[in-house]
Design a protein around this motif. Structure first.
Motif, mmCIF file in Angstrom:
data_model
loop_
_atom_site.group_PDB
_atom_site.id
_atom_site.type_symbol
_atom_site.label_atom_id
_atom_site.label_comp_id
_atom_site.label_asym_id
_atom_site.label_seq_id
_atom_site.Cartn_x
_atom_site.Cartn_y
_atom_site.Cartn_z
ATOM 1 N N ARG A 78 0.815 -1.214 0.000
ATOM 2 C CA ARG A 78 0.000 0.000 0.000
ATOM 3 C C ARG A 78 0.853 1.271 0.000
ATOM 4 O O ARG A 78 0.328 2.376 -0.157
ATOM 5 N N TYR A 79 2.159 1.123 0.197
ATOM 6 C CA TYR A 79 3.071 2.257 0.127
ATOM 7 C C TYR A 79 3.624 2.460 -1.284
ATOM 8 O O TYR A 79 4.424 3.359 -1.513
ATOM 9 N N SER A 81 3.332 3.063 -5.546
ATOM 10 C CA SER A 81 2.517 3.718 -6.557
ATOM 11 C C SER A 81 2.122 2.679 -7.593
ATOM 12 O O SER A 81 2.730 1.597 -7.681
ATOM 13 N N THR A 181 -7.398 2.227 -5.194
ATOM 14 C CA THR A 181 -6.527 2.713 -4.123
ATOM 15 C C THR A 181 -5.328 1.775 -4.014
ATOM 16 O O THR A 181 -5.350 0.640 -4.521
ATOM 17 N N ALA A 182 -4.297 2.223 -3.317
ATOM 18 C CA ALA A 182 -3.099 1.387 -3.143
ATOM 19 C C ALA A 182 -3.407 0.129 -2.345
ATOM 20 O O ALA A 182 -2.790 -0.915 -2.568
ATOM 21 N N VAL A 250 0.552 7.619 4.025
ATOM 22 C CA VAL A 250 0.020 6.502 3.261
ATOM 23 C C VAL A 250 -1.311 6.940 2.675
ATOM 24 O O VAL A 250 -2.058 7.710 3.289
ATOM 25 N N SER A 251 -1.595 6.472 1.470
ATOM 26 C CA SER A 251 -2.851 6.862 0.839
ATOM 27 C C SER A 251 -4.023 6.216 1.570
ATOM 28 O O SER A 251 -3.917 5.090 2.065
ATOM 29 N N PRO A 252 -5.160 6.894 1.664
ATOM 30 C CA PRO A 252 -6.306 6.340 2.389
ATOM 31 C C PRO A 252 -6.861 5.091 1.711
ATOM 32 O O PRO A 252 -6.814 4.968 0.479
ATOM 33 N N THR A 254 -10.007 3.646 0.944
ATOM 34 C CA THR A 254 -11.429 3.929 0.846
ATOM 35 C C THR A 254 -12.181 2.679 0.395
ATOM 36 O O THR A 254 -11.902 2.121 -0.673
#
Length: 467
Positions: A78-79, A81, A181-182, A250-252, A254
């Motif tokens: 999740r970290y 791209s 999302t990631a 970190v990207s959320p 969702t």
């Protein structure tokens, strides 16, 4: 023999009716768990320290001649791209391959894996080899220059997954649950992204994400705790630190209600996973969800010695009596800031509607008709599982690391048992209403799924009209 032939069906009918009445009333009251809940004589309180740079170090003493050392780094998929999806897994794979000679010389077992939130390395060795194992894990946390062999290994795994999509059904479920999302990206990446990765991409990812503040090193077993702490500080104390605000960047994740369906009519059975948005690891509601997972039970017809209709959980009984699902496995995955809770099941192509109906009915039932006896039975089963898990050095070390990594506090067996003990039927019903009842779901399915109901059919059955 003639009388028995006439009598046996009647007896079977009476026994079946009695079992159904007992099941409707809930399982029989079970014995308490107090006889084995206190495991203090086998474990000690964890010792927790930190280096000046921010590496967290924890250990717990356990009897035995072996110990487990782990390094957990908050640098999972999740970290990443989308352009370099799979780079964390390539980094972990390349590290293990580069140190294969050192691993063989050390003895014991050294392994690693990558998840959505972590890169994890683990060594199970003799107590006297813990300092050397800790130093080796410190080397594994560093990127290597040659990643081509690792890329080939990952490419082979991706090809195998493409040939057997049911083996990576949970990857597809995350893709549906956390769309775009990631958190929804594959841990292994895609064939295209892995092929495009170079050593400079791995090094750049490591520089941006592998840091002292994101690293937890733990040990459990008969090792010398001070010697381990000194070895961990020496092995990981030199890790770089991140700029302020970058540690938790970190990207959320969702959650999106959606489904992902892959139809293969040539497969023998359909594989389905349905999930609802759950809670983070540090939420108090995690414990009712753990009890709910145990409450739902599970079975696999291919390996079970007891027919599903004769098991204790209502879900297993329903699926067995209707000859719907041939395997059931509830899951409860808690991450740093989110989670998913649901059920995986396998069913023949012409039993999918019944399998889904009874799965949903039992999920919603927890919000309205959960009894005290059923919860106590589930708690006993859950505590047995936790005791078995934390009684191993690997389980104890992983518990310490996961707790420190996600909450800043080590997770011990005593903490887990206390959290489970505090759960009652009212708590289960309240959390089930929040998580399951009339909520959007995510679904992933593969196989001969032409009879699997559509999204709206499933969504409609996430609640009961009577309530």
């Amino acid at each position: 023999h003639g009388a028995c032939a006439l009598l046996c069906p009647a007896i079977r009918m009476m026994l079946t009716a009695a079992v159904r009445r007992a099941s409707a009333a809930g399982p029989l009251t079970c014995r308490g768990f107090s006889a084995v809940a206190d495991l203090s004589e086998f474990t000690s309180a964890p010792a927790v320290t930190a280096t000046g740079s921010g590496v967290k170090i924890a250990s717990v003493s356990m009897p035995g001649e072996t110990s487990t050392v782990t390094a957990w780094i908050n640098a999972g998929s999740r970290y990443e791209s989308a352009e370099v999806n799979g780079v964390a897994y390539v980094l972990q794979t390349a590290a293990l391959q580069a140190k294969s000679k050192e691993i063989a010389a050390l003895g014991g077992m050294v392994s690693g894996y990558t998840s959505r939130e972590h890169i994890v390395f683990e060594a199970q060795v003799l107590n006297e080899h813990v300092p050397q194992a800790t130093a080796l894990l410190g080397e594994l946390a560093k990127p290597v220059a040659d990643v081509e062999s690792a890329k080939a290994t990952v490419a082979d795994e991706l090809a195998a997954a493409a040939a057997s999509p049911q083996e990576v059904l949970m990857e597809h479920l995350h893709d549906a649950a956390f769309l775009d999302t990631a958190m929804g990206m594959s841990v292994r990446g895609t064939p295209e992204t892995v092929a495009s990765l170079g050593a400079q991409d791995v090094a750049a990812f490591a520089a941006a994400n592998i840091s002292a503040e994101r690293t937890v090193v733990t040990a459990a077993g008969g090792m010398d705790s001070k010697a381990f702490a000194d070895a961990a500080a020496a092995a990981f104390g030199g890790l770089p630190t991140l700029a302020s605000g970058a540690v938790d960047a970190v990207s959320p994740a969702t959650f999106t209600g959606s489904d992902k369906r892959m139809r293969f009519d040539s497969m023998d059975a359909a594989h389905v996973a349905v999930a609802f948005k759950s809670v983070p690891f540090d939420s108090p509601e995690m414990y009712p969800l753990m009890v709910m997972q145990a409450y739902l039970g599970g079975f696999d017809k291919t390996s079970a010695t007891i027919p599903a209709r004769n098991l204790t959980s209502r879900l297993s009984i329903d699926q067995g009596e209707q000859e719907a699902a041939t395997a059931i496995s509830p899951f409860n995955l808690n991450y740093k800031d989110t989670g998913i809770f649901g059920v995986y099941f396998q069913a023949p192509d012409n039993r999918l509607e019944d399998g889904m109906w009874y799965t949903l009915w039992n999920l919603v039932r927890m919000a309205h008709k959960t009894s005290d006896a059923e919860v106590e039975f589930a708690k006993t089963q859950l505590k047995t599982q936790l005791a078995a898990e934390y009684s191993t050095t690997s389980g104890a070390a992983a518990g310490l690391a996961k707790g420190l990594s996600l909450t800043g506090r080590p997770s011990t067996l005593a903490d887990m048992l206390a959290g489970v003990d505090a759960v009652d039927a009212a708590a289960v019903r309240a959390v089930a209403k929040e998580v399951v009842n009339d909520e959007d779901h995510a679904l992933a399915a593969v196989g001969p799924i032409y009879e699997l109901p559509d999204y709206n059919w499933i969504r409609r059955r996430s609640h009961w009209l009577r309530y």
